[in-house]
Design an enzyme around this catalytic site. Sequence first.
Site, PDB file in Angstrom:
ATOM      1  N   HIS A 210     -38.468 -13.508  13.227  1.00 52.81           N
ATOM      2  CA  HIS A 210     -37.672 -12.431  12.628  1.00 52.81           C
ATOM      3  C   HIS A 210     -37.591 -12.607  11.122  1.00 52.81           C
ATOM      4  O   HIS A 210     -37.569 -13.725  10.606  1.00 52.81           O
ATOM      5  CB  HIS A 210     -36.254 -12.427  13.213  1.00 52.81           C
ATOM      6  CG  HIS A 210     -36.210 -12.066  14.643  1.00 52.81           C
ATOM      7  ND1 HIS A 210     -36.070 -10.777  15.091  1.00 52.81           N
ATOM      8  CD2 HIS A 210     -36.302 -12.817  15.757  1.00 52.81           C
ATOM      9  CE1 HIS A 210     -36.067 -10.746  16.403  1.00 52.81           C
ATOM     10  NE2 HIS A 210     -36.214 -11.985  16.833  1.00 52.81           N
TER      11      HIS A 210
ATOM     12  N   THR B 298     -44.567 -26.801  13.750  1.00 55.40           N
ATOM     13  CA  THR B 298     -44.047 -25.822  12.798  1.00 55.40           C
ATOM     14  C   THR B 298     -45.027 -25.498  11.680  1.00 55.40           C
ATOM     15  O   THR B 298     -44.818 -24.530  10.950  1.00 55.40           O
ATOM     16  CB  THR B 298     -42.737 -26.330  12.164  1.00 55.40           C
ATOM     17  OG1 THR B 298     -43.020 -27.543  11.451  1.00 55.40           O
ATOM     18  CG2 THR B 298     -41.669 -26.580  13.211  1.00 55.40           C
ATOM     19  N   LYS B 299     -46.059 -26.347  11.521  1.00 54.38           N
ATOM     20  CA  LYS B 299     -47.055 -26.134  10.469  1.00 54.38           C
ATOM     21  C   LYS B 299     -48.416 -26.578  10.985  1.00 54.38           C
ATOM     22  O   LYS B 299     -48.520 -27.222  12.035  1.00 54.38           O
ATOM     23  CB  LYS B 299     -46.677 -26.879   9.195  1.00 54.38           C
ATOM     24  CG  LYS B 299     -46.621 -28.374   9.352  1.00 54.38           C
ATOM     25  CD  LYS B 299     -46.212 -29.048   8.070  1.00 54.38           C
ATOM     26  CE  LYS B 299     -46.205 -30.562   8.267  1.00 54.38           C
ATOM     27  NZ  LYS B 299     -45.895 -31.281   7.062  1.00 54.38           N
TER      28      LYS B 299
ATOM     29  N   ARG C  57     -45.650 -34.122  13.289  1.00 51.25           N
ATOM     30  CA  ARG C  57     -46.354 -34.658  12.120  1.00 51.25           C
ATOM     31  C   ARG C  57     -47.484 -35.549  12.609  1.00 51.25           C
ATOM     32  O   ARG C  57     -47.405 -36.147  13.688  1.00 51.25           O
ATOM     33  CB  ARG C  57     -45.422 -35.421  11.192  1.00 51.25           C
ATOM     34  CG  ARG C  57     -44.811 -36.643  11.817  1.00 51.25           C
ATOM     35  CD  ARG C  57     -43.858 -37.345  10.837  1.00 51.25           C
ATOM     36  NE  ARG C  57     -43.235 -38.473  11.484  1.00 51.25           N
ATOM     37  CZ  ARG C  57     -43.791 -39.674  11.641  1.00 51.25           C
ATOM     38  NH1 ARG C  57     -44.995 -39.903  11.193  1.00 51.25           N
ATOM     39  NH2 ARG C  57     -43.144 -40.640  12.243  1.00 51.25           N
TER      40      ARG C  57
ATOM     41  N   LYS D 289     -51.672 -40.373  13.538  1.00 49.24           N
ATOM     42  CA  LYS D 289     -52.933 -41.085  13.410  1.00 49.24           C
ATOM     43  C   LYS D 289     -54.088 -40.113  13.563  1.00 49.24           C
ATOM     44  O   LYS D 289     -53.930 -39.002  14.020  1.00 49.24           O
ATOM     45  CB  LYS D 289     -53.044 -42.245  14.397  1.00 49.24           C
ATOM     46  CG  LYS D 289     -53.244 -41.854  15.840  1.00 49.24           C
ATOM     47  CD  LYS D 289     -53.340 -43.120  16.698  1.00 49.24           C
ATOM     48  CE  LYS D 289     -53.947 -42.850  18.045  1.00 49.24           C
ATOM     49  NZ  LYS D 289     -54.115 -44.049  18.836  1.00 49.24           N
TER      50      LYS D 289
END
Length: 96
Positions: free
Chosen positions: A29, A75-76, A90, A93
Amino acid sequence: DTYIRNIAMVTIGENCSFSYRNMILTGTHDISDYSTIIAKPVVIGDNTWITSNVTILPGVTIGSNTVIGAGSVVTKDIPADSVAVGNPARVVKKVK
């Protein structure tokens, strides 16, 4: 048992594996107007393993030959040849 909310394109590469209770979301949104939905595609590369209870958020690209650990929230973008875990996910390795 993977839920895919595809208001935008979801591209899943060859030879991918999904474990249990995953979500791939392509809509979010506009924070200045919650009635406006923004669609963002998700891309998952070849030879990728999405383990259990993973959430992949709108606009994310996950590279080929990658493992996303259990319970992660992506998220990325995650680069190819990686192992990524956590909330937010994240890279911990490289695979190769």
